[in-house]
Design an enzyme around this catalytic site. Structure first.
Site, PDB file in Angstrom:
ATOM      1  N   HIS A   1       5.411 -25.890 -15.246  1.00 36.26           N
ATOM      2  CA  HIS A   1       4.951 -25.030 -14.142  1.00 36.26           C
ATOM      3  C   HIS A   1       4.798 -25.798 -12.820  1.00 36.26           C
ATOM      4  CE1 HIS A   1       2.067 -21.395 -13.397  1.00 36.26           C
ATOM      5  NE2 HIS A   1       2.910 -21.576 -12.400  1.00 36.26           N
TER       6      HIS A   1
ATOM      7  N   ASP B   1      30.769  -7.669 -11.337  1.00 35.19           N
ATOM      8  CA  ASP B   1      30.176  -8.984 -11.575  1.00 35.19           C
ATOM      9  C   ASP B   1      30.704  -9.986 -10.550  1.00 35.19           C
ATOM     10  OD1 ASP B   1      29.459 -11.434 -12.701  1.00 35.19           O
ATOM     11  OD2 ASP B   1      29.937 -10.810 -14.743  1.00 35.19           O
TER      12      ASP B   1
ATOM     13  N   THR C   1      16.209 -19.964  -2.536  1.00 36.17           N
ATOM     14  CA  THR C   1      14.762 -19.936  -2.754  1.00 36.17           C
ATOM     15  C   THR C   1      14.114 -21.272  -2.426  1.00 36.17           C
ATOM     16  OG1 THR C   1      13.146 -19.922  -4.567  1.00 36.17           O
ATOM     17  CG2 THR C   1      15.393 -20.362  -5.193  1.00 36.17           C
ATOM     18  N   ASP C   2      12.830 -21.233  -2.089  1.00 42.67           N
ATOM     19  CA  ASP C   2      12.074 -22.478  -1.865  1.00 42.67           C
ATOM     20  C   ASP C   2      11.956 -23.306  -3.145  1.00 42.67           C
ATOM     21  OD1 ASP C   2      10.211 -20.864  -3.227  1.00 42.67           O
ATOM     22  OD2 ASP C   2       8.641 -21.045  -1.699  1.00 42.67           O
ATOM     23  N   GLU C   3      12.209 -22.665  -4.305  1.00 46.22           N
ATOM     24  CA  GLU C   3      12.002 -23.378  -5.572  1.00 46.22           C
ATOM     25  C   GLU C   3      13.000 -24.518  -5.764  1.00 46.22           C
ATOM     26  OE1 GLU C   3      10.996 -20.879  -8.892  1.00 46.22           O
ATOM     27  OE2 GLU C   3      10.243 -19.326  -7.544  1.00 46.22           O
TER      28      GLU C   3
ATOM     29  N   THR D   1      16.840 -13.933 -11.887  1.00 43.07           N
ATOM     30  CA  THR D   1      15.825 -14.346 -10.902  1.00 43.07           C
ATOM     31  C   THR D   1      14.446 -14.711 -11.471  1.00 43.07           C
ATOM     32  OG1 THR D   1      15.190 -12.031 -10.526  1.00 43.07           O
ATOM     33  CG2 THR D   1      16.886 -12.958  -9.069  1.00 43.07           C
TER      34      THR D   1
ATOM     35  N   TYR E   1      15.834 -21.887 -13.862  1.00 43.03           N
ATOM     36  CA  TYR E   1      16.170 -20.976 -12.756  1.00 43.03           C
ATOM     37  C   TYR E   1      16.458 -21.751 -11.480  1.00 43.03           C
ATOM     38  CZ  TYR E   1      15.122 -18.028  -8.666  1.00 43.03           C
ATOM     39  OH  TYR E   1      15.164 -17.411  -7.431  1.00 43.03           O
TER      40      TYR E   1
ATOM     41  N   LYS F   1      19.866 -22.108  -9.158  1.00 44.81           N
ATOM     42  CA  LYS F   1      19.935 -21.759  -7.731  1.00 44.81           C
ATOM     43  C   LYS F   1      20.397 -22.968  -6.907  1.00 44.81           C
ATOM     44  CE  LYS F   1      19.002 -18.473  -5.876  1.00 44.81           C
ATOM     45  NZ  LYS F   1      19.834 -17.249  -5.583  1.00 44.81           N
TER      46      LYS F   1
ATOM     47  N   ASN G   1      -2.868 -18.504  -7.140  1.00 36.82           N
ATOM     48  CA  ASN G   1      -2.611 -17.267  -7.890  1.00 36.82           C
ATOM     49  C   ASN G   1      -3.902 -16.483  -8.111  1.00 36.82           C
ATOM     50  OD1 ASN G   1       0.075 -17.925  -8.083  1.00 36.82           O
ATOM     51  ND2 ASN G   1      -0.100 -18.825 -10.121  1.00 36.82           N
TER      52      ASN G   1
ATOM     53  N   THR H   1      22.249  -5.569 -14.135  1.00 38.96           N
ATOM     54  CA  THR H   1      21.527  -6.218 -15.233  1.00 38.96           C
ATOM     55  C   THR H   1      20.195  -5.477 -15.385  1.00 38.96           C
ATOM     56  OG1 THR H   1      20.338  -7.731 -13.797  1.00 38.96           O
ATOM     57  CG2 THR H   1      22.534  -8.449 -14.560  1.00 38.96           C
TER      58      THR H   1
HETATM   59  P1  NAD Z   1      16.326  -8.954  -8.624  1.00 40.24           P
HETATM   60  O1  NAD Z   1      16.308  -9.514 -10.013  1.00 40.24           O
HETATM   61  O2  NAD Z   1      15.484  -7.782  -8.297  1.00 40.24           O
HETATM   62  O3  NAD Z   1      17.833  -8.589  -8.214  1.00 40.24           O
HETATM   63  C1  NAD Z   1      18.955  -9.311  -8.640  1.00 40.24           C
HETATM   64  C2  NAD Z   1      20.151  -8.357  -8.582  1.00 40.24           C
HETATM   65  O4  NAD Z   1      21.344  -9.095  -8.896  1.00 40.24           O
HETATM   66  C3  NAD Z   1      20.077  -7.223  -9.603  1.00 40.24           C
HETATM   67  O5  NAD Z   1      20.399  -5.995  -8.981  1.00 40.24           O
HETATM   68  C4  NAD Z   1      21.122  -7.597 -10.655  1.00 40.24           C
HETATM   69  O6  NAD Z   1      21.689  -6.477 -11.312  1.00 40.24           O
HETATM   70  C5  NAD Z   1      22.139  -8.332  -9.794  1.00 40.24           C
HETATM   71  N1  NAD Z   1      22.998  -9.271 -10.555  1.00 40.24           N
HETATM   72  C6  NAD Z   1      22.607 -10.200 -11.462  1.00 40.24           C
HETATM   73  N2  NAD Z   1      23.694 -10.878 -11.923  1.00 40.24           N
HETATM   74  C7  NAD Z   1      24.774 -10.357 -11.280  1.00 40.24           C
HETATM   75  C8  NAD Z   1      26.167 -10.643 -11.324  1.00 40.24           C
HETATM   76  N3  NAD Z   1      26.655 -11.604 -12.128  1.00 40.24           N
HETATM   77  N4  NAD Z   1      26.998  -9.928 -10.524  1.00 40.24           N
HETATM   78  C9  NAD Z   1      26.512  -8.942  -9.724  1.00 40.24           C
HETATM   79  N5  NAD Z   1      25.205  -8.618  -9.655  1.00 40.24           N
HETATM   80  C10 NAD Z   1      24.340  -9.323 -10.420  1.00 40.24           C
HETATM   81  O7  NAD Z   1      15.995 -10.194  -7.708  1.00 40.24           O
HETATM   82  P2  NAD Z   1      15.401 -10.328  -6.236  1.00 40.24           P
HETATM   83  O8  NAD Z   1      13.977 -10.711  -6.348  1.00 40.24           O
HETATM   84  O9  NAD Z   1      15.806  -9.167  -5.414  1.00 40.24           O
HETATM   85  O10 NAD Z   1      16.189 -11.627  -5.753  1.00 40.24           O
HETATM   86  C11 NAD Z   1      17.399 -11.513  -5.004  1.00 40.24           C
HETATM   87  C12 NAD Z   1      17.820 -12.896  -4.550  1.00 40.24           C
HETATM   88  O11 NAD Z   1      16.788 -13.488  -3.762  1.00 40.24           O
HETATM   89  C13 NAD Z   1      18.085 -13.873  -5.698  1.00 40.24           C
HETATM   90  O12 NAD Z   1      19.218 -14.643  -5.383  1.00 40.24           O
HETATM   91  C14 NAD Z   1      16.835 -14.738  -5.732  1.00 40.24           C
HETATM   92  O13 NAD Z   1      17.115 -16.038  -6.225  1.00 40.24           O
HETATM   93  C15 NAD Z   1      16.460 -14.769  -4.261  1.00 40.24           C
HETATM   94  N6  NAD Z   1      15.030 -14.991  -3.988  1.00 40.24           N
HETATM   95  C16 NAD Z   1      14.078 -14.201  -4.585  1.00 40.24           C
HETATM   96  C17 NAD Z   1      12.735 -14.421  -4.292  1.00 40.24           C
HETATM   97  C18 NAD Z   1      11.637 -13.581  -4.908  1.00 40.24           C
HETATM   98  O14 NAD Z   1      10.456 -13.922  -4.751  1.00 40.24           O
HETATM   99  N7  NAD Z   1      11.939 -12.490  -5.576  1.00 40.24           N
HETATM  100  C19 NAD Z   1      12.366 -15.435  -3.389  1.00 40.24           C
HETATM  101  C20 NAD Z   1      13.377 -16.203  -2.797  1.00 40.24           C
HETATM  102  C21 NAD Z   1      14.703 -15.969  -3.101  1.00 40.24           C
HETATM  103  P1  TYD Z   2       6.421 -15.558 -10.424  1.00 38.88           P
HETATM  104  O1  TYD Z   2       6.106 -14.262  -9.778  1.00 38.88           O
HETATM  105  O2  TYD Z   2       7.091 -15.556 -11.765  1.00 38.88           O
HETATM  106  O3  TYD Z   2       7.245 -16.399  -9.368  1.00 38.88           O
HETATM  107  P2  TYD Z   2       7.689 -17.975  -9.394  1.00 38.88           P
HETATM  108  O4  TYD Z   2       7.389 -18.558 -10.709  1.00 38.88           O
HETATM  109  O5  TYD Z   2       9.157 -17.852  -9.164  1.00 38.88           O
HETATM  110  O6  TYD Z   2       6.931 -18.605  -8.287  1.00 38.88           O
HETATM  111  O7  TYD Z   2       5.068 -16.375 -10.574  1.00 38.88           O
HETATM  112  C1  TYD Z   2       4.244 -16.621  -9.450  1.00 38.88           C
HETATM  113  C2  TYD Z   2       3.065 -17.447  -9.935  1.00 38.88           C
HETATM  114  O8  TYD Z   2       2.289 -16.638 -10.840  1.00 38.88           O
HETATM  115  C3  TYD Z   2       3.481 -18.677 -10.735  1.00 38.88           C
HETATM  116  O9  TYD Z   2       2.586 -19.744 -10.445  1.00 38.88           O
HETATM  117  C4  TYD Z   2       3.322 -18.238 -12.172  1.00 38.88           C
HETATM  118  C5  TYD Z   2       2.161 -17.251 -12.113  1.00 38.88           C
HETATM  119  N1  TYD Z   2       2.207 -16.179 -13.151  1.00 38.88           N
HETATM  120  C6  TYD Z   2       1.118 -15.993 -13.999  1.00 38.88           C
HETATM  121  O10 TYD Z   2       0.081 -16.694 -13.915  1.00 38.88           O
HETATM  122  N2  TYD Z   2       1.204 -15.023 -14.965  1.00 38.88           N
HETATM  123  C7  TYD Z   2       2.313 -14.246 -15.113  1.00 38.88           C
HETATM  124  O11 TYD Z   2       2.344 -13.391 -16.034  1.00 38.88           O
HETATM  125  C8  TYD Z   2       3.416 -14.429 -14.204  1.00 38.88           C
HETATM  126  C9  TYD Z   2       4.650 -13.592 -14.321  1.00 38.88           C
HETATM  127  C10 TYD Z   2       3.315 -15.419 -13.228  1.00 38.88           C
END
Ligand code: NAD
Ligand code: TYD
Length: 335
Positions: free
Chosen positions: A267, A53, A116-118, A77, A141, A145, A240, A34
């Site tokens: 939010h 996929d 995720t913690d969310e 994500t 989102y 999850k 933030n 994606t």
């Molecule tokens: P990312 O968006 O960088 O990566 C997501 C990957 O999934 C991408 O490579 C995308 O191409 C692939 N993908 C999406 N839909 C797909 C499908 N249907 N089939 C196969 N591949 C698919 O995200 P990330 O930040 O690396 O997050 C990875 C995981 O960790 C997610 O499940 C997310 O919910 C979880 N997570 C992320 C965070 C964070 O802060 N980024 C925190 C906690 C948990």
């Molecule tokens: P984000 O990185 O999108 O993670 P999540 O919403 O999954 O926690 O956002 C982290 C925090 O930053 C969240 O409180 C929203 C805030 N934020 C901004 O203030 N401005 C921005 O442009 C973005 C992307 C996030």
């Protein structure tokens, strides 16, 4: 062990891939590529990469053949994108996870669902989320999850599969697609572009360095118990605005770039995790927040060739849609 990493071309998944290779495991990556998936995140000569996929059973069967374990990162994500439109979120997170578990049910692989913690929702009143807490997701989102997570205990109970969940907090580090707070603000700061702070900027997140997140996931993969969830949190709660001040300092950008813009609808004010359960298995986060942020800023400074093409493509259209109106109406201090 031969491990299928779904979503392994994304940010966190690609770090786990490198970690597993370093530990001597064989790795297969299944990724739909994606907008956030990027094969440049992967050592393509050391992994078997399949574009596909998780919501398509034939793709999953092909990728999982001969694997001992599956770690599922594949997901849509970004909260802001889920607010613009959530259809893909439900399809991948809920239905895709079910397709993976059907494969696990048939073939018996160990399974880890990366969550995720969310899913616990807002903790404005204080305290820490534990694995026993009810799921109270509040964005499209986090609902998607949470819906994916609900399959795991059901498949463990009904079919006896060997599956666990990890619930990580906000993760940062190299190779993160520049839409989330830290990579967006670091790259904007390096380019002298505005930094769009939602609302008062006093929302709190618990920041986790990507390598610490992956060490937690790896431990759960190897030692987690079936049906159990494990929180993986950084123990770094910051408003933030504190994170943004640090980005200004580390990039040397001018603070006039800071703009307060219309808040994100719904939010969540605060997330924070209790990580006692995973600590009892032996996990500790090791990266100091300031040091992790310094390394992250240096990585983005040194790797413009990685993020500049991203920011000129699909990202531009998303950025306009998400921020153009907000930035036109922005103020230099909270409204
Ligand atoms: P990312 O968006 O960088 O990566 C997501 C990957 O999934 C991408 O490579 C995308 O191409 C692939 N993908 C999406 N839909 C797909 C499908 N249907 N089939 C196969 N591949 C698919 O995200 P990330 O930040 O690396 O997050 C990875 C995981 O960790 C997610 O499940 C997310 O919910 C979880 N997570 C992320 C965070 C964070 O802060 N980024 C925190 C906690 C948990
Ligand atoms: P984000 O990185 O999108 O993670 P999540 O919403 O999954 O926690 O956002 C982290 C925090 O930053 C969240 O409180 C929203 C805030 N934020 C901004 O203030 N401005 C921005 O442009 C973005 C992307 C996030």
């Amino acid at each position: 062990m031969r491990v299928l990493v779904t979503g392994g071309a994304g940010f966190i998944g690609s770090h786990l891939v490198k970690r597993l290779l370093a530990a001597g495991d064989d790795v297969v990556v299944l990724d739909k590529l994606t907008y956030s998936g990027n094969t440049a995140n992967l050592p393509l000569d050391s992994v078997e990469f399949l574009e596909g996929d998780i919501a398509v059973a034939a793709d999953v069967e092909r990728a999982a053949r001969g694997c001992d374990a599956i770690v599922n990162f594949a997901a849509e994500t970004h909260v802001d994108r889920s607010i613009l439109g959530a259809t893909d979120f439900g399809r991948t997170e809920f239905f895709g996870t079910q397709v993976l578990l059907e494969e696990v049910r048939r073939s018996g692989q160990r399974f880890v669902q990366v969550s995720t913690d969310e899913v616990y929702g807002d903790l404005e009143a204080g305290g820490f989320s534990t694995e026993e807490d009810p799921l109270r997701p509040s964005s499209p989102y986090s609902v998607a999850k949470a819906a994916g997570d609900l399959h795991i205990p059901a498949y463990v109970r009904t079919f006896g599969v060997n599956a666990s969940i990890t619930r990580g907090s906000n993760t940062y580090g190299p190779n993160q697609y520049p839409e989330k707070l830290i990579p967006l603000f670091v790259t904007n700061a390096l380019d002298g572009e505005p930094l769009p702070v939602y609302g008062d900027g006093k929302q709190i997140r618990d920041w986790l360095y990507v390598e610490d997140h992956c060490s937690g996931i790896e431990l759960v993969l190897r030692e987690g118990k079936p049906g159990e969830a494990y929180n993986v949190g950084g123990g770094n709660e910051h408003e933030n605005i504190e994170v943004i001040e640090l980005i200004l300092e580390l990039t040397g950008a001018d603070r006039s770039l800071l703009r307060h813009v219309e808040d994100r609808p719904g939010h969540d004010r605060r997330y924070a995790l209790s990580t006692e359960k995973l600590q009892r298995v032996g996990w500790r986060p090791s990266r100091d927040f300031r040091e992790g942020m310094r390394e992250t800023v240096e990585w983005y400074r040194a790797n413009r060739a990685w993020w500049e093409p991203i920011k000129s493509g699909e990202f531009r259209r998303y950025y306009e849609r998400q921020y153009a109106q907000r930035l036109r109406a922005s103020t230099s201090s909270p409204a």
